[in-house]
Design an enzyme around this catalytic site. Structure first.
Site, PDB file in Angstrom:
ATOM      1  N   ASP A 305      -2.249   7.671   7.565  1.00 21.69           N
ATOM      2  CA  ASP A 305      -2.760   7.894   8.410  1.00 21.69           C
ATOM      3  C   ASP A 305      -2.811   7.306   9.735  1.00 21.69           C
ATOM      4  O   ASP A 305      -3.453   7.999  10.782  1.00 21.69           O
ATOM      5  CB  ASP A 305      -4.570   8.326   8.316  1.00 21.69           C
ATOM      6  CG  ASP A 305      -4.871   9.693   9.416  1.00 21.69           C
ATOM      7  OD1 ASP A 305      -4.023  10.761   9.494  1.00 21.69           O
ATOM      8  OD2 ASP A 305      -5.889   9.456  10.049  1.00 21.69           O
ATOM      9  N   MET A 306      -1.418   6.173   9.734  1.00 22.99           N
ATOM     10  CA  MET A 306      -1.349   5.383  10.540  1.00 22.99           C
ATOM     11  C   MET A 306      -0.895   6.493  12.305  1.00 22.99           C
ATOM     12  O   MET A 306       0.757   5.931  12.104  1.00 22.99           O
ATOM     13  CB  MET A 306      -1.034   4.324  10.925  1.00 22.99           C
ATOM     14  CG  MET A 306      -1.946   2.975  10.539  1.00 22.99           C
ATOM     15  SD  MET A 306      -3.333   3.338  10.560  1.00 22.99           S
ATOM     16  CE  MET A 306      -3.151   1.861  12.414  1.00 22.99           C
TER      17      MET A 306
END
Length: 421
Positions: A305-306
């Site tokens: 989720d970066m």
């Protein structure tokens, strides 16, 4: 004929039509809403004369120096920089409900007018007529929470009570929080503990990590009903790195803002090498290699989720030069989504298991970083993770089912990433 739900209400009284944009105390420009719900942002002449210092956003910088021309008016939307200051999904819905008298669902200008006094970074967006221009702040009405935090997770800007009892509360009126409280998920078990242990690991391997603690719901008081999260479990409280010890604002911008990308495109608006190249140009090659270390941490721990909003620049001191902001919003997503992958393309790939040496070499070439330095950063990070992860005390706080899946991912990814040796 029925009126479009997002169109301005011609009978609405006290509707804000003009917002002044400040960076700390410096007036930057004005956002105006025109008939037909168009919004236009223009820079203040005095700020334009400075060439754009302190920096509002690299996205407004012209290639030849100075500021770009004012962006064209947009129908029913704010420029991307300002849209990225607003909450998304559940937090946005909750804020729209809480400010229902002033904010129509889906209307960015309304929401920015309601929340603009306490935004991420050092930006303030205030009604041009002063605070009384917002109907919700009229004399005689109760003060409301007016903070905005970007992102989709349910979180609140909070302040610590002083005096007897202590505890945490939501700032109301002109008060502002020095902490972010991230609430447990009703869908993903142990998400607060997962992020807590991930931040502890980042700190253990020498990364710049904000202060953090796990607290109980009982530690809070005065949360407005519309913003209350009815979920069991610990709450992660993190000190805001865009506020100093005295509550003074430090400017930040995320990479969706840097690239002028709307929040809806945060997973595909750019690739990892674009961030690295921007860091080389705007900060330093050393900052880009620290970014590589953080990418390697995401790969080895299974953090899918970066995206663009989870990487930021920070503008310390006089705000004229950026640095890479502390690491934030890090957790392992593979316990909840076993087939997850990197949020942004790295060397043309997203799949974790595809991130062997050739991908990192491709990334280095596209980012114009020395290949040997990139490979060393990956190997050093994975080596440090394995030296720290297995004995990290914070592991004991994480549900067994979550920690087992992170452990399995670390074991699978370590030999893949060590092909960079």
């Amino acid at each position: 004929m029925a009126r479009h739900p997002h169109a301005p209400d011609p009978h609405a009284s006290g509707r804000v039509e003009s917002l002044d944009v400040f960076l700390k105390t410096i007036k930057i420009g004005t956002i105006i809403r025109t008939p037909g719900d168009f919004t236009a942002f223009s820079f203040d002449a005095a700020y334009r004369a400075t060439g754009g210092s302190p920096v509002l956003s690299l996205s407004f910088r012209a290639a030849t120096g100075g500021l770009r021309k004012d962006p064209k008016p947009l129908a029913g939307a704010l420029p991307a920089f300002f849209a990225n200051l607003l909450p998304e999904d559940k937090l946005r819905t909750a804020m729209e409900r809480y400010h229902a008298g002033d904010v129509r669902p889906g209307n960015d200008f309304d929401l920015l007018a309601a929340l603009g006094a306490d935004l991420p970074g050092a930006v303030r967006v205030l009604p041009s007529g002063g605070p009384k221009a917002v109907r919700g702040t009229r004399i005689g009405t109760s003060p409301k929470a007016r903070f905005s935090l970007a992102g989709v997770q349910m979180k609140l800007s909070v302040m610590k009570n002083t005096g007897k009892g202590g505890g945490l509360t939501v700032p109301l009126g002109n008060n502002q929080g020095q902490y972010i409280a991230k609430f447990p998920s009703t869908t993903f078990p142990g998400v607060s503990e997962n992020e807590f242990v991930s931040l502890a690991l980042a700190a253990a391997i020498g990364m710049d990590v904000p202060e953090r603690e796990l607290v109980e719901k009982a530690d809070f008081e005065g949360i407005p009903e519309e913003l209350d999260v009815r979920a069991d479990g610990r709450i992660l409280v993190i000190r805001r790195f865009d506020r100093d010890a005295d509550g003074e604002r430090t400017h930040i911008e995320d990479f969706a803002q840097v690239f002028g990308v709307y929040p809806s495109r945060k997973y595909e608006g750019a690739a990892c090498h674009d961030i690295a190249a921007a860091l080389v140009a705007a900060v330093s090659p050393a900052a880009a290699l620290e970014f590589v270390r953080r990418l390697a941490l995401a790969a080895v721990t299974g953090n899918g989720d970066m995206h663009l909003k989870n990487w930021s620049l920070i503008y310390p001191d006089d705000g004229s030069r950026p640095a890479l902001a502390p690491i934030y919003d890090v957790l392992s997503t593979v316990p909840y989504m076993p087939a997850d992958a990197m949020a942004l393309s790295l060397g043309g790939e997203r799949s974790f298991k595809a991130l062997s040496a050739p991908r990192w070499k491709a990334f280095a070439n596209r980012a114009r970083l020395p290949e040997a330095a990139v490979m060393k950063a990956v190997v050093d990070t994975v080596t440090l993770v394995n030296a720290c992860w297995w004995r990290l005390p914070e592991r004991d706080l994480v549900p067994a089912s979550v920690i087992e899946r992170i452990d399995a991912h670390v074991r699978v990814m370590t030999p893949i990433l060590m092909t960079c040796a």
